[in-house]
Design a protein around this motif. Structure first.
Motif, PDB file in Angstrom:
ATOM      1  N   GLY A  96       0.823  -1.224   0.000  1.00 44.34           N
ATOM      2  CA  GLY A  96       0.000   0.000   0.000  1.00 44.34           C
ATOM      3  C   GLY A  96       0.847   1.259   0.000  1.00 44.34           C
ATOM      4  O   GLY A  96       1.969   1.263  -0.521  1.00 44.34           O
ATOM      5  N   GLN A  97       0.302   2.319   0.620  1.00 46.75           N
ATOM      6  CA  GLN A  97       1.015   3.608   0.600  1.00 46.75           C
ATOM      7  C   GLN A  97       2.072   3.710   1.700  1.00 46.75           C
ATOM      8  O   GLN A  97       2.851   4.655   1.718  1.00 46.75           O
ATOM      9  N   GLY A  98       2.096   2.734   2.613  1.00 45.07           N
ATOM     10  CA  GLY A  98       3.131   2.697   3.665  1.00 45.07           C
ATOM     11  C   GLY A  98       3.066   3.886   4.605  1.00 45.07           C
ATOM     12  O   GLY A  98       4.075   4.551   4.821  1.00 45.07           O
ATOM     13  N   GLU A  99       1.855   4.145   5.168  1.00 44.79           N
ATOM     14  CA  GLU A  99       1.678   5.330   6.031  1.00 44.79           C
ATOM     15  C   GLU A  99       2.637   5.324   7.226  1.00 44.79           C
ATOM     16  O   GLU A  99       3.159   6.358   7.626  1.00 44.79           O
ATOM     17  N   LYS A 100       2.849   4.102   7.778  1.00 45.54           N
ATOM     18  CA  LYS A 100       3.687   3.983   8.976  1.00 45.54           C
ATOM     19  C   LYS A 100       5.122   4.439   8.691  1.00 45.54           C
ATOM     20  O   LYS A 100       5.682   5.261   9.423  1.00 45.54           O
ATOM     21  N   ILE A 101       5.654   3.898   7.626  1.00 44.87           N
ATOM     22  CA  ILE A 101       7.060   4.225   7.292  1.00 44.87           C
ATOM     23  C   ILE A 101       7.180   5.678   6.806  1.00 44.87           C
ATOM     24  O   ILE A 101       8.198   6.340   7.035  1.00 44.87           O
ATOM     25  N   VAL A 102       6.101   6.182   6.190  1.00 42.49           N
ATOM     26  CA  VAL A 102       6.117   7.583   5.742  1.00 42.49           C
ATOM     27  C   VAL A 102       6.145   8.515   6.953  1.00 42.49           C
ATOM     28  O   VAL A 102       6.868   9.518   6.967  1.00 42.49           O
ATOM     29  N   SER A 103       5.389   8.156   8.016  1.00 51.19           N
ATOM     30  CA  SER A 103       5.383   8.999   9.214  1.00 51.19           C
ATOM     31  C   SER A 103       6.753   8.968   9.907  1.00 51.19           C
ATOM     32  O   SER A 103       7.114   9.879  10.635  1.00 51.19           O
ATOM     33  N   TRP A 104       7.506   7.903   9.674  1.00 48.56           N
ATOM     34  CA  TRP A 104       8.832   7.769  10.284  1.00 48.56           C
ATOM     35  C   TRP A 104       9.917   8.462   9.460  1.00 48.56           C
ATOM     36  O   TRP A 104      10.779   9.155   9.995  1.00 48.56           O
ATOM     37  N   LEU A 105       9.830   8.285   8.136  1.00 53.23           N
ATOM     38  CA  LEU A 105      10.867   8.847   7.250  1.00 53.23           C
ATOM     39  C   LEU A 105      10.538  10.258   6.749  1.00 53.23           C
ATOM     40  O   LEU A 105      11.421  11.002   6.364  1.00 53.23           O
ATOM     41  N   GLY A 106       9.269  10.569   6.709  1.00 55.56           N
ATOM     42  CA  GLY A 106       8.861  11.866   6.152  1.00 55.56           C
ATOM     43  C   GLY A 106       8.370  11.735   4.728  1.00 55.56           C
ATOM     44  O   GLY A 106       7.668  12.597   4.212  1.00 55.56           O
ATOM     45  N   LYS A 107       8.787  10.694   4.054  1.00 58.04           N
ATOM     46  CA  LYS A 107       8.323  10.402   2.688  1.00 58.04           C
ATOM     47  C   LYS A 107       8.503   8.913   2.440  1.00 58.04           C
ATOM     48  O   LYS A 107       9.055   8.203   3.292  1.00 58.04           O
ATOM     49  N   LYS A 108       8.055   8.469   1.281  1.00 57.58           N
ATOM     50  CA  LYS A 108       8.210   7.040   0.981  1.00 57.58           C
ATOM     51  C   LYS A 108       9.695   6.674   0.876  1.00 57.58           C
ATOM     52  O   LYS A 108      10.492   7.500   0.402  1.00 57.58           O
ATOM     53  N   PRO A 109      10.078   5.459   1.289  1.00 51.38           N
ATOM     54  CA  PRO A 109      11.509   5.088   1.242  1.00 51.38           C
ATOM     55  C   PRO A 109      12.136   5.264  -0.141  1.00 51.38           C
ATOM     56  O   PRO A 109      13.286   5.702  -0.252  1.00 51.38           O
TER      57      PRO A 109
END
Lengths: 232, 212
Positions: free
Chosen positions: A99-112
């Protein structure tokens, strides 16, 4: 069969595109639309082929532990990392397998994938090309020490364009009165770009287009067959 | 957390910037590492981009949502797979079929494109009245445009040896080409310098916060 059918396919594909240009109506318009769609898909796979070839070459160097094999391993790891990130979480608005990877986006600031693109690929490519600024200077020196009329023309126009695009160039010739403004470096640089440069570029374009039209016709008519490779 | 990761990203960018610039001293392990990472990342970026921009919307999504309605797409899919058989020496001849479609289509596309935009349009754009303008510099410029284009094209005519009086237009064509190459060179230098300034700005502003 191994050579003639591809030649017929190239002829038909080329002919269809050319005919549709002159008869932009059904059924040709639909056929061309389909062919263009197919072209995109096959071209996509051809890029996959190119990348597979790159990986194969790197794999050979790593497996035989050739000189500097560690760097090739770094290349493969970098490739695998960005592909996995792109496949799992997607890029920009595109969702990935997770999916859009909301969890990792909230951690990194953007998609990996975008994070790697912005913080690794952009600095690497910008610095790699800016490195050319230094080498272009030494290349210019070697080109300009050849004392011929042609090389002098090349140097003079290069210097005028470089200075004309900077504040220093403007400052150097700002004292020239308005009635002679053509001799002001920025105006002169624009003049060179607009007239002699356009004339030469036009000559190159016209000559190159004649060559491309000729070689395209040779391919469509099956005279040029080198893209088919060997006789096997 | 995103702030910390942003800082990590800036440090990563600074490391890669220095690693590439270290080549100015001499070839070294840092440069080699950065170079190979650049190749790997570029290749991976290309693959993901082609999947999301071309293969998914044009092929896989259509097949996944309406397989029966898009059965015809199995043909380019099969041709695409055949393209990859080039990696297997025994059956690499299969790749000639998709390759011939790609080559045939792109040859026709470039033939039409170059015929329209680069040949007819450029010839038409050269057919101007040089004395149309009242400004002397424009008249001179228009004359240069016409003479430069004709002489430049003449220079590329290799079917007959250019000697004697026939050499003069060719020589004039070379002069125009040299001015153009110089201008292009100057433009390239400026583009590379602006990239260099961009990297220095990144180091001094984003990384070290020395300039605002």
């Amino acid at each position: 069969m191994k050579r003639n059918i591809p030649l017929i396919l190239a002829f038909l594909a080329g002919l269809l595109m050319i005919v549709s240009e002159f008869i932009p109506h059904r059924p040709f318009s639909n056929m061309v639309e389909t062919l263009e769609n197919w072209f995109m898909i096959i071209a996509g796979f051809s890029i996959v082929l190119g990348l597979a070839s790159l990986l194969q070459m790197n794999y050979q160097k790593i497996s035989t532990k050739a000189e500097n094999w560690g760097y090739h391993l770094a290349c493969v790891i970098a490739f695998a990392l960005i592909v996995i990130m792109g496949a799992l979480w997607g890029m920009e608005d595109q969702p990935g397998l997770l999916g859009q990877g909301e969890k990792i986006v909230s951690w990194l600031g953007k998609k990996p994938f975008d994070y790697t693109y912005d913080n690794a690929l952009v600095p690497l490519s910008a610095t790699m090309f800016s490195l050319l600024a230094f080498f272009i200077a030494s290349a210019a020196y070697r080109a300009f020490i050849i004392r011929t009329f042609e090389s002098n023309l090349l140097m003079i126009s290069a210097v005028i364009v470089i200075l004309g695009r900077t504040g220093f160039g403007t400052m150097l010739t700002s004292w020239i009165p308005e009635s002679y403004r053509i001799w002001q470096l920025p105006v002169l640089a624009d003049f060179i770009m607009q007239y002699p440069n356009t004339a030469a570029q036009r000559a190159i374009l016209i000559s190159a287009s004649l060559g491309i039209i000729g070689s395209s016709l040779r391919i469509i008519l099956g005279i040029e067959r080198s893209y088919l490779g060997g006789d096997k | 957390m995103p702030e910390i990761m942003n800082t990590v990203g800036i440090w990563l960018g600074a490391f890669f910037t220095f690693a590439i610039f270290s080549f100015l001293y001499k070839d070294n392990p840092f440069y080699k590492l950065a170079e190979q990472i650049f190749v790997g990342l570029s290749a991976g970026y290309g693959l993901i981009y082609i999947i999301y921009a071309a293969l998914l919307p044009n092929l896989f999504t259509k097949l996944a949502t309406d397989f029966r309605g898009n059965l015809i797409l199995l043909i380019p899919f099969a041709l695409g797979i055949m393209m990859i058989t080039r990696m297997v020496p025994k059956i690499q001849w299969l790749s000639r079929y998709p390759l011939s479609i790609v080559i045939g289509t792109s040859a026709a596309i470039s033939l039409l494109r170059f015929l329209k935009s680069d040949l007819i349009a450029q010839v038409a754009a050269t057919m101007i009245n040089p004395f149309e303008s009242n400004v002397p510099s424009e008249i001179v410029g228009n004359l240069m445009l016409i003479i430069g284009t004709i002489c430049g094209v003449y220079f590329f005519y290799f079917s007959k040896k250019q000697e004697g009086i026939a050499k003069i237009p060719s020589k004039i064509g070379v002069y125009f080409l040299m001015v153009s190459f110089g201008a292009t060179f100057g433009y390239t230098v400026m583009a590379r310098i602006s990239l260099l300034i961009g990297r220095l700005e990144f180091l001094l502003k984003d990384w070290l916060h020395i300039i605002q």
